[in-house]
Enzyme design. Structure first.
Site, PDB file in Angstrom:
ATOM      1  N   HIS A  55       0.866  -1.100   0.079  1.00 27.92           N
ATOM      2  CA  HIS A  55       0.065   0.027   0.024  1.00 27.92           C
ATOM      3  C   HIS A  55       0.659   1.364   0.066  1.00 27.92           C
ATOM      4  O   HIS A  55       1.334   1.718   1.087  1.00 27.92           O
ATOM      5  CB  HIS A  55      -0.958  -0.162   1.182  1.00 27.92           C
ATOM      6  CG  HIS A  55      -1.947   1.252   1.384  1.00 27.92           C
ATOM      7  ND1 HIS A  55      -3.077   0.703   1.863  1.00 27.92           N
ATOM      8  CD2 HIS A  55      -2.032   2.285   0.634  1.00 27.92           C
ATOM      9  CE1 HIS A  55      -3.916   1.903   1.756  1.00 27.92           C
ATOM     10  NE2 HIS A  55      -3.341   2.518   1.054  1.00 27.92           N
ATOM     11  N   HIS A  57       1.253   5.330  -2.101  1.00 23.66           N
ATOM     12  CA  HIS A  57       0.913   6.229  -3.091  1.00 23.66           C
ATOM     13  C   HIS A  57       2.255   7.266  -3.310  1.00 23.66           C
ATOM     14  O   HIS A  57       2.597   8.195  -2.580  1.00 23.66           O
ATOM     15  CB  HIS A  57      -0.143   7.098  -2.479  1.00 23.66           C
ATOM     16  CG  HIS A  57      -1.290   6.635  -1.718  1.00 23.66           C
ATOM     17  ND1 HIS A  57      -2.490   6.460  -2.354  1.00 23.66           N
ATOM     18  CD2 HIS A  57      -1.633   5.896  -0.505  1.00 23.66           C
ATOM     19  CE1 HIS A  57      -3.428   5.849  -1.573  1.00 23.66           C
ATOM     20  NE2 HIS A  57      -2.643   5.394  -0.607  1.00 23.66           N
ATOM     21  N   ARG A  59       2.157   9.195  -6.032  1.00 23.72           N
ATOM     22  CA  ARG A  59       1.898  10.583  -6.421  1.00 23.72           C
ATOM     23  C   ARG A  59       2.204  10.748  -7.762  1.00 23.72           C
ATOM     24  O   ARG A  59       2.132  11.917  -8.285  1.00 23.72           O
ATOM     25  CB  ARG A  59       2.308  11.585  -5.595  1.00 23.72           C
ATOM     26  CG  ARG A  59       2.094  11.309  -3.833  1.00 23.72           C
ATOM     27  CD  ARG A  59       0.603  11.361  -3.809  1.00 23.72           C
ATOM     28  NE  ARG A  59       0.250  11.552  -2.334  1.00 23.72           N
ATOM     29  CZ  ARG A  59      -1.030  11.206  -1.644  1.00 23.72           C
ATOM     30  NH1 ARG A  59      -1.793  10.721  -2.543  1.00 23.72           N
ATOM     31  NH2 ARG A  59      -1.093  11.495  -0.564  1.00 23.72           N
ATOM     32  N   ASN A  89      -4.944   6.475  -7.100  1.00 27.89           N
ATOM     33  CA  ASN A  89      -5.448   7.663  -6.803  1.00 27.89           C
ATOM     34  C   ASN A  89      -4.505   8.611  -7.310  1.00 27.89           C
ATOM     35  O   ASN A  89      -4.267   9.679  -6.706  1.00 27.89           O
ATOM     36  CB  ASN A  89      -6.108   7.759  -5.554  1.00 27.89           C
ATOM     37  CG  ASN A  89      -4.948   7.761  -4.460  1.00 27.89           C
ATOM     38  OD1 ASN A  89      -4.074   6.997  -4.543  1.00 27.89           O
ATOM     39  ND2 ASN A  89      -5.306   8.208  -3.114  1.00 27.89           N
ATOM     40  N   HIS A 218      -5.441  -0.890   5.853  1.00 23.52           N
ATOM     41  CA  HIS A 218      -5.146  -0.294   6.990  1.00 23.52           C
ATOM     42  C   HIS A 218      -6.031  -0.181   8.243  1.00 23.52           C
ATOM     43  O   HIS A 218      -7.144   0.609   8.614  1.00 23.52           O
ATOM     44  CB  HIS A 218      -5.081   1.231   6.877  1.00 23.52           C
ATOM     45  CG  HIS A 218      -5.721   1.919   5.796  1.00 23.52           C
ATOM     46  ND1 HIS A 218      -7.431   1.662   5.858  1.00 23.52           N
ATOM     47  CD2 HIS A 218      -5.654   2.600   4.546  1.00 23.52           C
ATOM     48  CE1 HIS A 218      -7.842   2.147   4.761  1.00 23.52           C
ATOM     49  NE2 HIS A 218      -6.739   2.507   3.917  1.00 23.52           N
ATOM     50  N   ASP A 283       0.856   2.456   3.765  1.00 20.88           N
ATOM     51  CA  ASP A 283       0.056   3.638   3.106  1.00 20.88           C
ATOM     52  C   ASP A 283       0.803   4.805   3.064  1.00 20.88           C
ATOM     53  O   ASP A 283       0.372   6.106   3.723  1.00 20.88           O
ATOM     54  CB  ASP A 283      -1.144   3.742   4.157  1.00 20.88           C
ATOM     55  CG  ASP A 283      -2.236   4.422   3.808  1.00 20.88           C
ATOM     56  OD1 ASP A 283      -2.123   4.867   2.412  1.00 20.88           O
ATOM     57  OD2 ASP A 283      -3.411   4.769   4.088  1.00 20.88           O
ATOM     58  N   HIS A 287       2.094  14.129   1.906  1.00 14.19           N
ATOM     59  CA  HIS A 287       1.600  15.693   1.428  1.00 14.19           C
ATOM     60  C   HIS A 287       2.835  16.757   1.635  1.00 14.19           C
ATOM     61  O   HIS A 287       3.569  16.163   2.680  1.00 14.19           O
ATOM     62  CB  HIS A 287       0.425  16.141   2.059  1.00 14.19           C
ATOM     63  CG  HIS A 287      -0.802  15.272   1.826  1.00 14.19           C
ATOM     64  ND1 HIS A 287      -1.571  15.232   0.553  1.00 14.19           N
ATOM     65  CD2 HIS A 287      -1.379  14.285   2.527  1.00 14.19           C
ATOM     66  CE1 HIS A 287      -2.321  14.366   0.691  1.00 14.19           C
ATOM     67  NE2 HIS A 287      -2.315  13.877   1.695  1.00 14.19           N
TER      68      HIS A 287
HETATM   69 ZN   LIG Z   1      -4.007   4.646   0.992  1.00 14.81          ZN
END
Ligand SMILES: [Zn+2]
Length: 415
Positions: A55, A57, A59, A89, A218, A283, A287
């Site tokens: 898991h 991200h 980006r 995503n 999660h 996860d 940011h």
């Molecule tokens: Zn996630």
């Protein structure tokens, strides 16, 4: 043949062994002693299977002010992760076959570690068109990227996945259980997206999933663990194991589902040690500090963690709090099995994805060392034990704890 020596985790225990690595980057021999054209002796250091992080991200494409594929996968390698499963995503979101193919093309040749890509179909028909994706992600509640699906759509996705025998990874929170009102900090946030929202979503899944293969992302608490449908697998993040609402990190600790109370975190540790958690997944969801530096209510949810997941747990393993076999299972062999990829185990015929760690070394985590593009970590100052060497298909991608190469990561196919 190249030979790598050390204390190897093989068939469930540590032994002083030599690994023979073939031209194709696969393990071709595991013996007490082996001779090769090139030999590396890691002495007393442990050689473990490289971690498989279910898991992350990264980006990329589209949100690369937060992270990008080269930077994120370099950080992954430093943390002992040799395969990542990248979430859909990104921008544009991977909801169609075209978006999937574009993402494959955009990432090719840029990763420091191997990877699989998730897609996020929004209907039964989309599931069929996204057959090349490693697995699917379904969001039952709003989170970064606005890919939430309603119960009707999710039922369709589960039916499609059942037919194509694909894994569906579910972000299981029931938004009907969310509370409105001003959220000023971590404790408020945990109350606003309560544990009951997880349990409620899991109860719905237990009755609606049919025969679909599902994996719960999660899980934050024992109450949710208890509600994981039988036959489903689950993951827990390092932030829910190492951080809780008592940490003075404000919006930097804002994440979905939220950090819980210290008492919840302790119970989750006990469950992990007892073997009730299949996989540890970071996860990793960076940011920028600018984005996080606003009132709690307005800050985006998500925090970085791909480089610190294994090192934090290795430190606790060294301290005797977790069995080494439990650590290896949760970080490598079980996640590989859940994804259905031929990774995560040291044995003849597998890719030589290895991390080499001296468990006697301990250091305090510093954001700078992790090289995240976002430049911060919620685990600052915590003790960790980083691998000094990491091999991807037999080639070193980390040497002396520093990234040593990049761009050789490949898209891995599922079985
Ligand atoms: Zn996630």
């Amino acid at each position: 043949m190249r030979v790598i020596r050390g204390r190897v985790f093989f068939r469930g225990r540590l032994d002083a062994l030599s690994l023979g690595i073939g031209e194709n980057g696969k393990i071709v021999a595991v013996k007490k002693s082996l001779r090769g054209d090139e030999e590396v002796d890691h002495g007393d250091s442990l050689i473990l299977p490289g971690c498989v992080d279910l898991h992350v991200h990264m980006r990329d494409p589209g949100l690369t002010d937060k992270e990008d594929f080269p930077s994120g996968t370099r950080s992954a390698a430093m943390g002992g992760v040799t395969t990542i499963a990248e979430m859909p995503n990104t921008a544009p979101p991977v909801t169609s076959r075209l978006a999937y193919e574009e993402k494959v093309a955009a990432l090719r040749g840029r990763g420091a570690v191997d990877y699989v890509l998730y897609a996020a179909p929004r209907s039964e028909e989309a599931v069929t068109r996204l057959g090349e994706a490693a697995a699917f992600k379904a969001y039952m509640a709003e989170s970064t990227g606005a890919l939430q699906v309603g119960p009707g759509e999710l039922e369709g996705i589960l039916r499609g996945a059942q037919t194509s025998r694909k894994l569906v990874v579910v972000h299981a929170e029931d938004p009907r259980q969310f509370m409105r009102g001003k959220v000023r900090g971590l404790e408020d946030y945990s109350a606003a997206r309560p544990k009951a929202a997880e349990s409620s979503a899991l109860h719905w899944l237990a009755s609606s999933r049919g025969e679909a293969r599902i994996h719960i992302a999660h899980v934050t608490c024992v109450e949710a663990l208890d509600a994981v449908p039988s036959g489903a697998t689950c993951e827990v993040t390092p932030h829910h194991l190492f951080l809780d609402t008592s940490r003075p990190i404000g919006a930097r600790g804002k994440v979905n589902p939220p950090l819980r109370l210290p008492v919840d975190r302790e119970a989750l540790w006990d469950a992990f040690r007892a073997g009730r958690i299949d996989a540890i997944a970071s996860d990793h969801a960076p940011h920028t500090l600018d984005e996080k530096g606003v009132p709690f209510d307005e800050a985006p949810a998500g925090l970085p963690g791909v480089a610190t997941s294994f090192p934090l747990l290795m430190r606790r393993t060294r301290a005797g709090e977790i069995d080494l076999a439990r650590l290896v299972s949760a970080t490598a062999s079980r996640p590989a099995e859940i994804l259905g990829i031929a990774k995560g185990i040291i044995e003849v015929g597998r890719d030589a994805d290895l991390l080499v760690v001296d468990p006697r070394t301990a250091e305090r985590i510093r954001a700078k060392r992790l090289r995240y593009k976002c430049g911060w970590t919620p685990f600052e100052e915590m003790e960790a034990c980083f691998p000094h060497t990491v091999y991807l298909r037999g080639e070193s991608v980390v040497e002396d704890g520093e990234p040593a190469a990049e761009g050789q990561g490949r898209l891995v196919s599922t079985e």
